[in-house]
Design a protein around this motif. Sequence first.
Motif, PDB file in Angstrom:
ATOM      1  N   GLN A  73       0.815  -1.212   0.000  1.00  0.00           N
ATOM      2  CA  GLN A  73       0.000   0.000   0.000  1.00  0.00           C
ATOM      3  C   GLN A  73       0.853   1.268   0.000  1.00  0.00           C
ATOM      4  OE1 GLN A  73      -2.886  -0.243   3.203  1.00  0.00           O
ATOM      5  NE2 GLN A  73      -2.958  -2.474   3.047  1.00  0.00           N
ATOM      6  N   ILE A  74       2.159   1.109   0.107  1.00  0.00           N
ATOM      7  CA  ILE A  74       3.079   2.248   0.142  1.00  0.00           C
ATOM      8  C   ILE A  74       3.619   2.482  -1.265  1.00  0.00           C
ATOM      9  CG2 ILE A  74       5.146   3.216   1.219  1.00  0.00           C
ATOM     10  CD1 ILE A  74       2.832   2.675   3.161  1.00  0.00           C
ATOM     11  N   PRO A  75       3.575   3.721  -1.769  1.00  0.00           N
ATOM     12  CA  PRO A  75       4.094   4.010  -3.123  1.00  0.00           C
ATOM     13  C   PRO A  75       5.628   4.016  -3.149  1.00  0.00           C
ATOM     14  CG  PRO A  75       3.342   6.029  -2.092  1.00  0.00           C
ATOM     15  CD  PRO A  75       2.969   4.927  -1.143  1.00  0.00           C
ATOM     16  N   CYS A  76       6.211   2.817  -3.074  1.00  0.00           N
ATOM     17  CA  CYS A  76       7.676   2.717  -2.988  1.00  0.00           C
ATOM     18  C   CYS A  76       8.375   3.138  -4.285  1.00  0.00           C
ATOM     19  CB  CYS A  76       8.064   1.274  -2.642  1.00  0.00           C
ATOM     20  SG  CYS A  76       7.548   0.757  -0.991  1.00  0.00           S
ATOM     21  N   GLU A  77       7.651   3.133  -5.409  1.00  0.00           N
ATOM     22  CA  GLU A  77       8.269   3.477  -6.683  1.00  0.00           C
ATOM     23  C   GLU A  77       8.212   4.967  -6.976  1.00  0.00           C
ATOM     24  OE1 GLU A  77       9.892   1.193  -8.219  1.00  0.00           O
ATOM     25  OE2 GLU A  77       9.200  -0.316  -6.784  1.00  0.00           O
ATOM     26  N   ALA A  78       7.673   5.741  -6.061  1.00  0.00           N
ATOM     27  CA  ALA A  78       7.574   7.187  -6.269  1.00  0.00           C
ATOM     28  C   ALA A  78       8.971   7.808  -6.273  1.00  0.00           C
ATOM     29  CB  ALA A  78       6.710   7.809  -5.175  1.00  0.00           C
ATOM     30  N   SER A  79       9.059   9.010  -6.808  1.00  0.00           N
ATOM     31  CA  SER A  79      10.341   9.711  -6.817  1.00  0.00           C
ATOM     32  C   SER A  79      10.792   9.977  -5.389  1.00  0.00           C
ATOM     33  CB  SER A  79      10.218  11.030  -7.575  1.00  0.00           C
ATOM     34  OG  SER A  79       9.298  11.896  -6.933  1.00  0.00           O
ATOM     35  N   ARG A  80      12.072  10.228  -5.223  1.00  0.00           N
ATOM     36  CA  ARG A  80      12.621  10.380  -3.886  1.00  0.00           C
ATOM     37  C   ARG A  80      11.975  11.553  -3.136  1.00  0.00           C
ATOM     38  NH1 ARG A  80      16.521   7.700  -1.692  1.00  0.00           N
ATOM     39  NH2 ARG A  80      17.647   8.470   0.130  1.00  0.00           N
ATOM     40  N   THR A  81      11.656  12.610  -3.837  1.00  0.00           N
ATOM     41  CA  THR A  81      11.036  13.767  -3.176  1.00  0.00           C
ATOM     42  C   THR A  81       9.588  13.500  -2.808  1.00  0.00           C
ATOM     43  OG1 THR A  81      10.535  14.693  -5.369  1.00  0.00           O
ATOM     44  CG2 THR A  81      12.575  15.418  -4.277  1.00  0.00           C
ATOM     45  N   SER A  82       8.998  12.440  -3.375  1.00  0.00           N
ATOM     46  CA  SER A  82       7.603  12.120  -3.081  1.00  0.00           C
ATOM     47  C   SER A  82       7.454  10.994  -2.078  1.00  0.00           C
ATOM     48  CB  SER A  82       6.869  11.725  -4.373  1.00  0.00           C
ATOM     49  OG  SER A  82       6.913  12.780  -5.314  1.00  0.00           O
ATOM     50  N   LEU A  83       8.567  10.386  -1.677  1.00  0.00           N
ATOM     51  CA  LEU A  83       8.518   9.297  -0.707  1.00  0.00           C
ATOM     52  C   LEU A  83       8.201   9.833   0.686  1.00  0.00           C
ATOM     53  CD1 LEU A  83      11.512   6.950  -1.675  1.00  0.00           C
ATOM     54  CD2 LEU A  83       9.078   6.375  -1.687  1.00  0.00           C
ATOM     55  N   TYR A  84       7.941   8.898   1.595  1.00  0.00           N
ATOM     56  CA  TYR A  84       7.598   9.250   2.969  1.00  0.00           C
ATOM     57  C   TYR A  84       8.780   9.848   3.728  1.00  0.00           C
ATOM     58  CZ  TYR A  84       9.876   4.773   3.954  1.00  0.00           C
ATOM     59  OH  TYR A  84      10.774   3.731   4.031  1.00  0.00           O
ATOM     60  N   SER A  85       9.995   9.679   3.207  1.00  0.00           N
ATOM     61  CA  SER A  85      11.188  10.196   3.879  1.00  0.00           C
ATOM     62  C   SER A  85      12.252  10.530   2.853  1.00  0.00           C
ATOM     63  CB  SER A  85      11.727   9.158   4.872  1.00  0.00           C
ATOM     64  OG  SER A  85      12.993   9.544   5.383  1.00  0.00           O
ATOM     65  N   LEU A  86      13.008  11.588   3.110  1.00  0.00           N
ATOM     66  CA  LEU A  86      14.130  11.936   2.249  1.00  0.00           C
ATOM     67  C   LEU A  86      15.379  11.152   2.625  1.00  0.00           C
ATOM     68  CD1 LEU A  86      13.722  15.820   2.046  1.00  0.00           C
ATOM     69  CD2 LEU A  86      13.101  14.126   0.303  1.00  0.00           C
ATOM     70  N   ALA A  87      15.388  10.568   3.844  1.00  0.00           N
ATOM     71  CA  ALA A  87      16.571   9.857   4.340  1.00  0.00           C
ATOM     72  C   ALA A  87      16.463   8.349   4.176  1.00  0.00           C
ATOM     73  CB  ALA A  87      16.814  10.208   5.805  1.00  0.00           C
ATOM     74  N   ARG A  88      15.257   7.798   4.182  1.00  0.00           N
ATOM     75  CA  ARG A  88      15.065   6.349   4.101  1.00  0.00           C
ATOM     76  C   ARG A  88      14.116   6.018   2.957  1.00  0.00           C
ATOM     77  NH1 ARG A  88      16.682   4.349   9.244  1.00  0.00           N
ATOM     78  NH2 ARG A  88      18.199   5.888   9.982  1.00  0.00           N
ATOM     79  N   ASN A  89      14.172   4.743   2.531  1.00  0.00           N
ATOM     80  CA  ASN A  89      13.259   4.288   1.491  1.00  0.00           C
ATOM     81  C   ASN A  89      12.651   2.943   1.896  1.00  0.00           C
ATOM     82  OD1 ASN A  89      15.188   2.254   0.860  1.00  0.00           O
ATOM     83  ND2 ASN A  89      16.256   3.677  -0.508  1.00  0.00           N
TER      84      ASN A  89
END
Length: 622
Positions: free
Chosen positions: A446-462
């Motif tokens: 349910q998490i958009p893991c393929e989103a761009s880095r700026t759109s992820l839940y964190s700028l430090a972790r993926n």
Amino acid sequence: MQLSPLQSRLAASLAASLFLLALYLLLFSPNVALAAELPVDSYELGDAPHEIGIVLQGAASYEPEFDLFDRSIIGRAPPGVATLENNKPKALNLQPGTTACYMVEKSTIFGNDGSGNARKVEGKKDGSSTGGASSRFSDKVSKTLYLSANACLQPHFAGSNDTKSSPPQLILSISNSTEDGCQKPSNDPKDAGVTLFEEGAAMYSLNATGDIYVGITAPNVSSDFQGVYNFEVAASLTGYFHWYQKGDAAELLWMDSDSTSALLVTRNLTENEADIRRIMDQEPPYELFVSKKDSAATNGLKHSACGLQHTAQITANNLSNSQLNSPVRTGMTLRGPGSFPKQQFYFVSLNASSSYTGTLVKKSNVTAHEKREVGDFGLGSVVFEATEFQTVSATNCKVVTDLEFCNEIQYAVPGNDKKFNSTALAKAYDDYAKNMYANFETVMMQIPCEASRTSLYSLARNCDDCKAAYKKWLCTVSIPRCEDFASSNQFALTRNAGQAFPNGTQLPDDVRNPLVALPYSNASRNTFIDSEIQPGPYKEVLPCEDICYEVVQSCPAKIGFNCPRPHLMSFAYSYGQRDTNGSTVSCNYPGEARTPMSAARNLLPDLILLSGVSTAAAMMLG
């Protein structure tokens, strides 16, 4: 005037005769020979520490090989003196009260032309060297020479009393003359060049400017001892061929043990990812020699590679893997934190409630009977400081390793000999954790893991960081670290006190009843353990708090993962904190060894930001 043919032949003959006469005078004139002689060489002792032992007289008498040949053909060593070449060890039996003599020739140290990568010995105006040894010339060149020896055998005790005493140690003496270095080694504490073997090993370095003589003396022994000494000696220009490595950080780490098994691993052999494949494809570099702590067999030889090989009760190497009913298996592994190469030793069939010492040895690439390959350096052996480990008395804690999914788990877990052997027990826990992780993967979809880095839940972790942190947490809490119920570890928490042991016995009523009244002591952390494994009462080393905090830091808040606050009751029976002195395992982290100052501590996450992590509720794994 033109010469006739006869006169021309006479003139040519006369010129040739004069040339030969001049050549003879040049090569064989006594005055020329005296002018070309080299002065007596001297040497400057290095800064190696020296211990003085009692030296007993009586030189060994053995004839040199090739005594029919001229000394110029076979070398400069005098009769009865063997030569030592660079990185070529020599072995010999030695009767008590005798001395063996060796010589390291100048040509070996500097090359046949007497030169090489040498440096000048700085001399004083009076001609003496700054090192304290005599030197007749200030323009001398020197080179560091490393001399080392290992005692492989020693006289054994044959007396009637039950003593564990060892025979006296061998003596190493160094000089630039046979008189001092071989035949009459000094016992004067003020004299340099003499050192006593320590636990079967001796190392000595010096700045050599010429021929060096090496004496190995076997002291006299009492009638209570029988047999001979056997030793191996070597000279090297690159470092000690026989090396005993001291240090605060153990090279061999005791991971864990149960009543009959123990798991030990080396430190990472590399942390450079480019070297991983190369190291894994090579033969394991270490041997391990194990004996009971109270065994006297290795006394006097604990720092000697060949001495341990002859006296240790258990030897772990590649050959032991193929031996029938071998008590140990060894091999390379990437398991553990960081997935870096290390060598693993898994012992079985040990005695319960026993203490052992394991000495790790880097194997030598050459022996006294083999030849050194050109350009191959660092061929000698390295003996590391011994690591102590113990087995326990209880049988319901079992060491597991080589799990497929939870590949960082390498410690004792709650077990039951009546239902599982070690392999089946490891698989049961591994399958359980793997099934639990499948539920987490469903949530992560349910998490958009393929989103761009700026759109992820964190700028430090993926998402990859989240999955790795969650897997580590899940494996650690699903597969708890087990200690004997009688363990004195103040950080361990009693579990499953109400259940009977696998053999059907229960805790005494006065011990069991108070524990049963406490929910966290009456059951295990996971119902799976009590229902499927049924280990009976044991103690758990709680997971370290930072394992939980890593998940909070690495995963999106959307998955609803929380950690209990410190100082709350829910935290006290869910997680542990690190003990600052590091003398015991106060909490469980994958790869955490029982050896103090373990390598695992160097791989821990940064805890600076973790102290601020707090949540509203505790999370318990049901």
